[in-house]
Design an enzyme around this catalytic site. Structure first.
Site, PDB file in Angstrom:
ATOM      1  N   GLN A 166       1.184  -1.485   0.028  1.00 51.45           N
ATOM      2  CA  GLN A 166      -0.050  -0.090   0.091  1.00 51.45           C
ATOM      3  C   GLN A 166       0.968   1.517  -0.032  1.00 51.45           C
ATOM      4  O   GLN A 166       0.546   2.370  -0.235  1.00 51.45           O
ATOM      5  CB  GLN A 166      -0.900   0.318   1.377  1.00 51.45           C
ATOM      6  CG  GLN A 166      -1.640  -1.216   0.879  1.00 51.45           C
ATOM      7  CD  GLN A 166      -2.956  -1.619   0.341  1.00 51.45           C
ATOM      8  OE1 GLN A 166      -2.969  -0.351  -1.012  1.00 51.45           O
ATOM      9  NE2 GLN A 166      -4.057  -2.063   0.000  1.00 51.45           N
ATOM     10  N   SER A 185       3.519  -3.797  -4.690  1.00 55.10           N
ATOM     11  CA  SER A 185       2.971  -4.251  -5.930  1.00 55.10           C
ATOM     12  C   SER A 185       2.817  -3.346  -7.183  1.00 55.10           C
ATOM     13  O   SER A 185       2.952  -1.718  -6.522  1.00 55.10           O
ATOM     14  CB  SER A 185       1.891  -4.333  -4.819  1.00 55.10           C
ATOM     15  OG  SER A 185       1.014  -5.163  -5.927  1.00 55.10           O
ATOM     16  N   ALA A 186       2.824  -3.355  -8.096  1.00 56.04           N
ATOM     17  CA  ALA A 186       2.396  -2.514  -9.502  1.00 56.04           C
ATOM     18  C   ALA A 186       0.741  -2.087  -9.629  1.00 56.04           C
ATOM     19  O   ALA A 186       0.281  -0.936  -9.893  1.00 56.04           O
ATOM     20  CB  ALA A 186       2.442  -2.855 -10.655  1.00 56.04           C
ATOM     21  N   HIS A 187       0.156  -3.142  -8.797  1.00 53.45           N
ATOM     22  CA  HIS A 187      -1.315  -1.978  -9.626  1.00 53.45           C
ATOM     23  C   HIS A 187      -2.185  -1.794  -8.388  1.00 53.45           C
ATOM     24  O   HIS A 187      -3.300  -1.182  -8.825  1.00 53.45           O
ATOM     25  CB  HIS A 187      -2.538  -3.531  -9.637  1.00 53.45           C
ATOM     26  CG  HIS A 187      -2.886  -4.547  -8.384  1.00 53.45           C
ATOM     27  ND1 HIS A 187      -3.900  -4.861  -7.586  1.00 53.45           N
ATOM     28  CD2 HIS A 187      -1.848  -5.567  -7.933  1.00 53.45           C
ATOM     29  CE1 HIS A 187      -4.013  -4.787  -6.801  1.00 53.45           C
ATOM     30  NE2 HIS A 187      -2.745  -5.728  -7.095  1.00 53.45           N
ATOM     31  N   THR A 220       9.394 -17.526 -17.032  1.00 52.83           N
ATOM     32  CA  THR A 220      10.230 -15.972 -17.785  1.00 52.83           C
ATOM     33  C   THR A 220      10.004 -14.704 -17.055  1.00 52.83           C
ATOM     34  O   THR A 220       8.726 -14.805 -16.892  1.00 52.83           O
ATOM     35  CB  THR A 220       9.139 -16.286 -19.746  1.00 52.83           C
ATOM     36  OG1 THR A 220       9.680 -18.071 -19.926  1.00 52.83           O
ATOM     37  CG2 THR A 220       9.064 -15.462 -19.891  1.00 52.83           C
ATOM     38  N   CYS A 301      -8.845  -9.715  -0.685  1.00 54.69           N
ATOM     39  CA  CYS A 301      -8.349 -11.522  -0.366  1.00 54.69           C
ATOM     40  C   CYS A 301      -9.419 -11.150   0.597  1.00 54.69           C
ATOM     41  O   CYS A 301      -9.364 -12.480   0.289  1.00 54.69           O
ATOM     42  CB  CYS A 301      -7.073 -11.112   0.315  1.00 54.69           C
ATOM     43  SG  CYS A 301      -6.598 -11.016  -1.283  1.00 54.69           S
TER      44      CYS A 301
END
Length: 358
Positions: A166, A185-187, A220, A301
């Site tokens: 956050q 985190s990116a999103h 990958t 979550c």
């Protein structure tokens, strides 16, 4: 959907235009960054440039392992650290609780804060211990004193893992100065889903597993995701503006008879949790959603489950009060008008509840 008001940015926030463009660029120029041919080498160069830009945006001068998101970063740190013992707080995110079987659990006070004396006692004589603590709680926004916690952990020879999912880039220098491992985190920062990072001060605290990412994560590499992440965190978030929006909302909620969770505690300006006496969070969510307003009843979550919030339970809340709390979270697109419209409906629902109870 254009007229809806979105106030659930702590769950995920809209991608920025720059991030969308960067992901598209990565998809059009896609090749496996681990391949030795020219296309692979070009992809590798783009990936490493994105890694450098992500680290720079956070102000991190050490190692950075790209992952699929904060949950994987946390699992990697919890499962592969060189610590012999693990210690978590009672208010950690569900993803930490699910991956911490056998860990000791540190209680928090009614304010949601870690008791530093209790932390010191929990570490005493335990050998090298990894402590996992959130930068800001994903349900309440309550922030822990990272610098003071780090001093105690390091004095005991331990490792400090900070769940900073956050945390906006450069939002807290204490994390950058004192944490050994940081999950990001990116999103939640305007980037794409499916990409995150584990910031690592020294690879000596982690066991390698082979594969990509210098041997610390197999699979990958997600070049489009990394490019989108780098573009998103390069755009500053106006935390002062969001703090002002939260204050505006909380003034209205107090006036309407609502209760603010952790009101006297340091909190992230991006998250607020509010109790509406006499109205269940489920009923509130339905009313808000039907009116075109998106909020939640906790972290994404766990908000779909029927079980009570473990965070509020750990803070000493009892039923039915803890089932009357909703979370509002702010982002780049949040406006004063949206806050005022939400507050107006809050007042209406609260007034109706008082009338029924009279």
């Amino acid at each position: 959907m254009a007229d809806r008001i979105y106030l659930d940015h702590a769950a995920t926030t809209p991608m920025t235009a720059a991030a969308i463009a960067a992901v598209e660029q990565g998809m059009r120029a896609w090749a496996n960054p681990s391949s030795p041919h020219a296309e692979g080498r070009a992809a590798r160069a783009a990936l490493e440039d994105a890694r450098t830009r992500i680290a720079a945006a956070y102000g991190w001068a050490h190692e950075l392992v790209l992952t699929s998101g904060a949950s994987e970063s946390l699992h990697l740190a919890l499962g592969r650290s060189m610590a012999g013992q693990r210690l978590i707080t009672a208010v950690e995110h569900d993803s930490v609780l699910r991956h911490s079987e056998g860990a000791s659990v540190l209680p928090v006070g009614a304010d949601g804060m870690v008791n530093l004396d209790a932390l010191a006692r929990a570490l005493e004589g335990k050998g090298r211990t990894l402590l996992c603590v959130q930068w800001a709680n994903s349900e309440t926004g309550v922030r822990q004193p990272v610098a003071a916690i780090a001093e105690i952990v390091h004095a005991a020879g331990g490792i400090l893992l900070v769940d900073a999912a956050q945390m906006p880039a450069r939002a807290d220098d204490a994390v950058l100065r004192h944490a050994d491992l940081v999950a990001v985190s990116a999103h939640k920062r305007g980037g794409p889903p499916g990409i995150g990072a584990l910031l690592v001060r020294d690879f000596g605290v982690l066991l390698p597993m082979g594969g990509q990412e210098k041997g610390y994560r197999a699979g990958t590499e997600n070049l489009p995701g990394a490019l989108g992440y780098a573009a998103a965190v390069a755009e500053p978030e106006d935390l002062a503006r969001m703090a002002a929006l939260r204050t505006r909302l909380e003034d209205a909620i107090r006036a309407a008879g609502g209760e603010i969770v952790g009101a006297a505690t340091p909190r992230s300006p991006l998250i607020g949790a509010y109790r509406m006496p006499g109205v269940s969070s489920a009923a509130q969510l339905i009313r808000f959603d039907l009116a075109g307003i998106s909020v939640s009843a906790g972290s994404a979550c766990s908000s779909g489950s029927m079980r009570p919030s473990h965070v509020l339970t750990a803070m000493g809340w009892s039923e039915p009060e803890l089932r009357e709390v909703v979370r509002v979270s702010f982002g780049r697109t949040t406006s004063e008008d949206e806050i005022d419209r939400f507050a107006e409906l809050w007042r209406t629902i609260a007034s109706e509840a008082r009338t029924r109870a009279a």
